[in-house]
Every structure is written in structure tokens, then in C-alpha cells.
Design a protein around this motif. Structure first.
Motif, PDB file in Angstrom:
ATOM      1  N   GLY A  81       0.732  -0.829  -0.045  1.00  0.00           N
ATOM      2  CA  GLY A  81       0.366   0.434   0.244  1.00  0.00           C
ATOM      3  C   GLY A  81       0.938   1.501  -0.010  1.00  0.00           C
ATOM      4  O   GLY A  81       0.478   2.644   0.443  1.00  0.00           O
ATOM      5  N   TRP A  82       1.585   1.215  -0.389  1.00  0.00           N
ATOM      6  CA  TRP A  82       3.133   2.464  -0.785  1.00  0.00           C
ATOM      7  C   TRP A  82       2.933   3.116  -1.676  1.00  0.00           C
ATOM      8  O   TRP A  82       3.358   2.121  -2.899  1.00  0.00           O
ATOM      9  CB  TRP A  82       4.259   2.168  -0.817  1.00  0.00           C
ATOM     10  CG  TRP A  82       4.824   2.201   1.313  1.00  0.00           C
ATOM     11  CD1 TRP A  82       4.166   1.119   2.229  1.00  0.00           C
ATOM     12  CD2 TRP A  82       5.889   2.759   1.852  1.00  0.00           C
ATOM     13  NE1 TRP A  82       4.584   1.579   3.463  1.00  0.00           N
ATOM     14  CE2 TRP A  82       5.845   2.373   3.214  1.00  0.00           C
ATOM     15  CE3 TRP A  82       7.412   3.270   1.187  1.00  0.00           C
ATOM     16  CZ2 TRP A  82       6.767   2.087   4.073  1.00  0.00           C
ATOM     17  CZ3 TRP A  82       8.054   3.538   2.049  1.00  0.00           C
ATOM     18  CH2 TRP A  82       7.615   3.146   4.220  1.00  0.00           C
ATOM     19  N   ARG A 112       6.332  13.251 -10.753  1.00  0.00           N
ATOM     20  CA  ARG A 112       5.408  13.803 -11.321  1.00  0.00           C
ATOM     21  C   ARG A 112       4.619  12.572 -12.153  1.00  0.00           C
ATOM     22  O   ARG A 112       3.210  13.233 -12.013  1.00  0.00           O
ATOM     23  CB  ARG A 112       5.823  14.185 -12.930  1.00  0.00           C
ATOM     24  CG  ARG A 112       6.988  15.427 -13.342  1.00  0.00           C
ATOM     25  CD  ARG A 112       6.414  16.047 -13.925  1.00  0.00           C
ATOM     26  NE  ARG A 112       7.606  15.430 -14.975  1.00  0.00           N
ATOM     27  CZ  ARG A 112       9.238  15.607 -14.951  1.00  0.00           C
ATOM     28  NH1 ARG A 112       9.956  16.160 -14.595  1.00  0.00           N
ATOM     29  NH2 ARG A 112       9.541  14.190 -16.087  1.00  0.00           N
ATOM     30  N   THR A 113       4.357  11.763 -11.319  1.00  0.00           N
ATOM     31  CA  THR A 113       3.608  10.155 -11.317  1.00  0.00           C
ATOM     32  C   THR A 113       2.626  10.519 -10.338  1.00  0.00           C
ATOM     33  O   THR A 113       1.111   9.698 -10.540  1.00  0.00           O
ATOM     34  CB  THR A 113       4.305   9.028 -11.636  1.00  0.00           C
ATOM     35  OG1 THR A 113       5.084   8.871 -12.728  1.00  0.00           O
ATOM     36  CG2 THR A 113       3.819   7.754 -11.278  1.00  0.00           C
ATOM     37  N   LEU A 114       3.281  10.418  -8.982  1.00  0.00           N
ATOM     38  CA  LEU A 114       2.262  10.872  -7.726  1.00  0.00           C
ATOM     39  C   LEU A 114       1.379  11.419  -7.942  1.00  0.00           C
ATOM     40  O   LEU A 114      -0.448  12.153  -7.994  1.00  0.00           O
ATOM     41  CB  LEU A 114       3.003  11.115  -6.858  1.00  0.00           C
ATOM     42  CG  LEU A 114       3.219  10.052  -5.831  1.00  0.00           C
ATOM     43  CD1 LEU A 114       4.693  10.718  -5.156  1.00  0.00           C
ATOM     44  CD2 LEU A 114       3.537   8.805  -5.554  1.00  0.00           C
ATOM     45  N   THR A 186      11.291  12.162   3.740  1.00  0.00           N
ATOM     46  CA  THR A 186      10.370  12.700   1.989  1.00  0.00           C
ATOM     47  C   THR A 186       9.044  12.553   1.821  1.00  0.00           C
ATOM     48  O   THR A 186       8.251  12.095   2.713  1.00  0.00           O
ATOM     49  CB  THR A 186      11.570  11.513   0.985  1.00  0.00           C
ATOM     50  OG1 THR A 186      10.827  11.771  -0.806  1.00  0.00           O
ATOM     51  CG2 THR A 186      10.703   9.800   1.334  1.00  0.00           C
ATOM     52  N   PRO A 187       8.483  13.189   0.985  1.00  0.00           N
ATOM     53  CA  PRO A 187       7.270  14.045   0.579  1.00  0.00           C
ATOM     54  C   PRO A 187       6.649  12.738   0.260  1.00  0.00           C
ATOM     55  O   PRO A 187       5.305  12.420  -0.744  1.00  0.00           O
ATOM     56  CB  PRO A 187       6.843  15.141   0.043  1.00  0.00           C
ATOM     57  CG  PRO A 187       8.270  15.753   0.105  1.00  0.00           C
ATOM     58  CD  PRO A 187       8.929  14.883   1.158  1.00  0.00           C
ATOM     59  N   GLN A 188       7.726  11.805  -1.187  1.00  0.00           N
ATOM     60  CA  GLN A 188       7.390  10.700  -2.384  1.00  0.00           C
ATOM     61  C   GLN A 188       6.639  10.320  -2.009  1.00  0.00           C
ATOM     62  O   GLN A 188       7.171   9.230  -2.677  1.00  0.00           O
ATOM     63  CB  GLN A 188       8.067  11.150  -3.480  1.00  0.00           C
ATOM     64  CG  GLN A 188       9.372  12.629  -3.634  1.00  0.00           C
ATOM     65  CD  GLN A 188       8.485  13.524  -4.187  1.00  0.00           C
ATOM     66  OE1 GLN A 188       7.242  13.427  -4.421  1.00  0.00           O
ATOM     67  NE2 GLN A 188       8.509  14.698  -3.879  1.00  0.00           N
ATOM     68  N   CYS A 189       5.584   9.789  -1.152  1.00  0.00           N
ATOM     69  CA  CYS A 189       4.587   9.131  -1.217  1.00  0.00           C
ATOM     70  C   CYS A 189       3.071   9.084  -0.651  1.00  0.00           C
ATOM     71  O   CYS A 189       3.217  10.063   0.301  1.00  0.00           O
ATOM     72  CB  CYS A 189       5.483   8.105   0.233  1.00  0.00           C
ATOM     73  SG  CYS A 189       4.770   5.689   0.139  1.00  0.00           S
TER      74      CYS A 189
END
Length: 461
Positions: A81-82, A112-114, A186-189
């Protein structure tokens, strides 16, 4: 009756078990021979994202998605679920093999995918409990601290400045994990319910004119033709998006290694228990072992724990239920108690296994040959929730003949060498896993870098 920690109530994955009724409908199998422009094999993330973007880039193209079991049966319904674009080992490999510019280009595309996934979820009204609180990578021994600093140094050299190193005190202010010396935020999740994304995507592509069939097993394929147990499909383009289930397809043996990963989830916890654990939001958390554990607070307030070992079934069998993995589940339970002592006695409601795909060089790939019409995507190494969207956009653009930034990434047309034949494959994978476990035990006990650490870091698992 409350489930005990050792005997969870349900064997299914949490995600499939809690899938809303509106997303549970099964689809009919293929009924006889058909013809279509594009056939996509596999109704997981990669196949469904590819179909989705084909409806945008080539709306007049007829698309058929064929699934042997049901939507989200594989890794799409069995992962942790990440939805993350943080891939430390892959990023280091890309810098070494392709140089900093190509590595940075891929990392930025992942970031950018997020945003793109979030856009589609909103546009298609897919409520997967999306919560973008970021990730915390925690170091609890001096060797782990050194590796975290090395990761940060590499990022800074590439101009990636979005990770913040937090002291022990600052770490426990974010999440009350025991024994932290340092962490990287990191904010990337985003934390998600992945099976809802897959099931919602299936309905979205059907609304856009794509046909999805389930219970239809592919038994052979060649350019322009897919033979199934329910009929033959003729198509201009044949796309294989089966990830860990690829070994059973004709011509694809040894191309993808199915790695078995295991996850458990607790019963829902009260807000009081979460406060005791010092966990206020839904930030995802991982330790920094080689055989690492990762944690998530789910939308329904369960604690999910995954990782702590990579399994493999001889002959590349991806069946998630083939072995119980009791030793790995015991490690996961120990990691829960070690990391969050206040939650150590929480009953476990679900424990499950799933298989993800790994290429021999550890790199994902998107391949499409316009002459034969054959294509494939996968090898995400366990990071498929985000990477599958980027791969789906890339593969759809290649099929549609549209030039896009995604098609200029390193993975377009990349072909890894095949895995070794058996029994070398089994011996190699299990040896690497044993080395990683031994290195973790050494560092946990002696708190200095294991002599085997270099060998572990250089391997693809």
C-alpha cells in the motif's frame, strides 16, 4: 471472537478482503475467438494503466484486457500500500549505469507520477484512501545511519533536495518508533488501498470502451495472436503486463523473477492506541535493514507491516499461497513489537503473501516492437504502484506512436539478460537472501557494518 496474533482470522489480503461491494463484481470469461486492435494480458496495475492511457492517446483503438484470475488478483491486490517514487537501490544503479542526468530524469518523472495518479483518481472518482503524508526512513544502528547519510549525499549531488534528515528527537516527534538514531523524511509517498485503485481503474476503462475479461488463461502467444483456454484473439498489438506471472507465458521463461513478499495487518486500533504509539497521521515508515520492514497506518486504522525477507519458489512459481512463510511472518511480528512496543500485543487479523517481478539487472523496462506488435512492461522490484502508472503511459505512447517525455527514459526498449536456469536460480536467490539476513543480524548485534554488506548492496535482491 478475537483473532490471536498467531492465527489471523482471514487468509485473504486485507485489501481484497475489504474491497467495497461496488467493486467486487466478477466479469465473464472470453467466449470464443475475437479480433481487436490491442490485447493486454494481465488486469493488474500495468495492464489497466496501459489500457486507460490508450483510451486517451488513441481513442479509436479497440482494446481487450485478458485476466487469468480476476482484477487485482496479483501484486495489485497483495502489496504493502505504498505509492512511492523513492527507490534508493534503483537510483544508485541508474547513476552508475547511465549517469546523473538520466537518473535525475527518471526520478523527476517518478515524482510527477504521484500527481498524475492523484489526478486520475479524482477524475474517475476512485476513493482508495489516498493520503500523501510522505515517508520516514529510520536508521537505528550506526551502519544504518551511515547508509542513510550516503543516500542523502547521492541525492544532493543529483540536485534532489526534498529529503530532510531528522534527529532522534525529531523522528520520534513524527512517529514514536523505538530506537531511532536518525531518519530521512521525504514527501514522495502516498498511503493507499491498492486493490481499490485496480478495481476502480477496471471500471473506468470499461466506461471508456475497453473490454475486460476474467477467468481466461493465456496458453500461447505470438505476433498478432494470443491463444487462451477460452478462444483465440487476433490483434495488431500484443502487450504482456503480467509481472511476476510472466514465466508461464511462451517465450518469456526466465525473463522475470517472481519474488515472494509477505505482509500482516492488525485489527483496527483506537485513536488512544495510536497516540500511545506516537503516530498522528498516515506517514509511511521503513527501517534501514537490508531485509527491511515497512509500516503503514491504513485508512481504517490498522497497523500494516511488510517486508523482512524475499522468498522464491523453485521453478519461478508465483503462487502467493504456495508456502506459509512462517519464519518471515514471525520476523514481521517481531519488528512490530520492536518498533512500536505499545502496540506489541495487538491481534493480527490478516497475513498474506504476494509476488512482485524482478529483472536480472534490477531495472524495470518498457518494450514495444512496432514490427511484431509485441510489447511488455514490468520488473518494478516491489515499487509497482507508482511505476506501473509511468510504465502504462510509456507503453501506451509507444503503441499509439506518440512522442512523449516518458518514452525517452532509460527503460524504453531496455532488455535485461535472462535469469539463470534451475537449479542455479534457486541457489542464487536463496543465497543472497541468507547473506542479507546474516548481515542484518551482525549489524543489529555488533552495531558495526557487516563484512558481507558490500556483496549484499551489489546484488539485485
Amino acid at each position: 471472537m478475537t483473532a490471536s496474533p498467531d492465527r489471523p482470522r482471514r487468509p485473504a489480503s486485507l485489501w481484497l478482503d475489504t474491497l467495497p461491494a461496488s467493486l467486487r463484481a466478477r466479469r465473464p470469461a472470453l467466449s470464443g475467438d475475437v479480433q481487436t486492435d490491442v490485447v493486454v494480458i494481465g488486469a493488474g496495475f500495468s495492464g489497466l494503466w496501459t489500457a486507460y492511457y490508450l483510451t486517451e492517446l488513441a481513442p479509436q483503438t479497440s482494446v481487450l484486457v485478458v485476466e487469468a484470475e480476476h482484477v487485482a488478483y496479483g501484486a495489485s491486490g497483495r502489496n504493502g500500500g505504498w505509492c512511492t517514487t523513492e527507490m534508493p537501490a534503483l537510483l544508485a544503479n541508474l547513476v552508475q549505469r547511465y549517469g546523473p542526468m538520466d537518473a535525475m530524469r527518471f526520478y523527476r518523472a517518478g515524482q510527477r507520477t504521484l500527481d498524475e495518479i492523484e489526478r486520475v483518481l479524482a477524475a474517475e472518482d476512485i476513493d482508495c484512501g489516498w493520503r500523501r503524508d510522505g515517508s520516514l526512513y529510520v536508521a537505528r544502528t550506526p551502519p544504518q545511519v551511515a547508509r542513510l547519510h550516503a543516500w542523502q549525499d547521492m541525492r544532493l549531488k543529483l540536485g534532489i533536495t526534498d529529503m530532510t534528515l531528522l534527529s532522534a528527537t525529531e523522528t520520534t516527534e513524527r512517529v514514536g518508533i523505538e530506537g531511532a538514531l536518525l531518519s530521512g523524511f521525504t514527501p514522495q509517498c502516498a498511503a493507499v488501498q491498492p486493490a481499490v485503485i485496480a478495481a476502480g481503474l477496471a471500471q473506468a476503462v470499461e466506461r471508456r470502451g475497453v473490454t475486460v475479461v476474467e477467468g481466461t488463461r493465456v496458453v500461447g502467444l505470438r505476433p498478432g495472436v494470443v491463444v487462451t483456454d477460452r478462444g483465440t484473439i487476433r490483434a495488431r498489438s500484443v502487450l504482456c503486463t503480467t509481472e511476476a506471472y510472466t514465466a508461464g507465458l511462451s517465450g518469456h521463461a526466465r525473463r522475470v523473477l517472481p519474488v515472494i513478499s509477505r505482509v500482516l495487518a492488525t485489527e483496527p486500533l483506537s485513536e488512544r492506541r495510536w497516540r500511545e504509539a506516537g503516530w498522528r497521521d498516515r506517514i509511511t515508515v521503513a527501517d534501514s535493514r537490508y531485509q527491511f520492514a515497512y509500516f503503514q497506518r491504513t485508512a481504517d486504522d490498522r497497523l500494516l507491516v511488510g517486508g523482512r525477507g524475499a522468498g522464491y519458489h523453485a521453478g519461478s512459481r508465483p503462487d502467493p499461497a504456495a508456502r506459509s512463510g512462517d519464519r518471515v511472518f514471525a520476523r514481521l511480528r517481531a519488528s512490530l513489537a520492536e518498533s512500536f512496543p505499545a502496540l506489541a500485543d495487538t491481534p493480527v487479523s490478516h497475513r498474506w503473501s504476494g509476488a512482485y517481478g524482478m529483472h536480472r539487472d534490477g531495472e524495470p523496462a518498457v518494450v514495444y516492437d512496432r514490427d511484431s506488435g509485441l510489447g511488455h512492461a514490468g520488473g518494478y522490484g516491489g515499487e509497482g504502484i507508482a511505476l506501473s502508472n509511468l510504465a502504462g503511459r510509456t507503453l501506451a505512447a509507444l503503441v499509439a506512436g506518440v512522442k512523449r517525455p516518458e518514452t525517452r527514459l532509460f527503460w524504453t526498449g531496455h532488455r535485461s539478460r535472462r535469469w539463470e536456469p534451475e537449479p542455479l536460480r534457486t541457489i542464487g536467490v536463496r543465497t543472497v537472501s541468507a547473506l542479507a539476513t546474516a548481515a542484518d543480524r551482525y549489524e543489529d548485534r555488533l552495531r558495526r557494518t557487516a563484512p558481507l554488506a558490500g556483496a549484499v548492496m551489489r546484488t539485485v535482491l
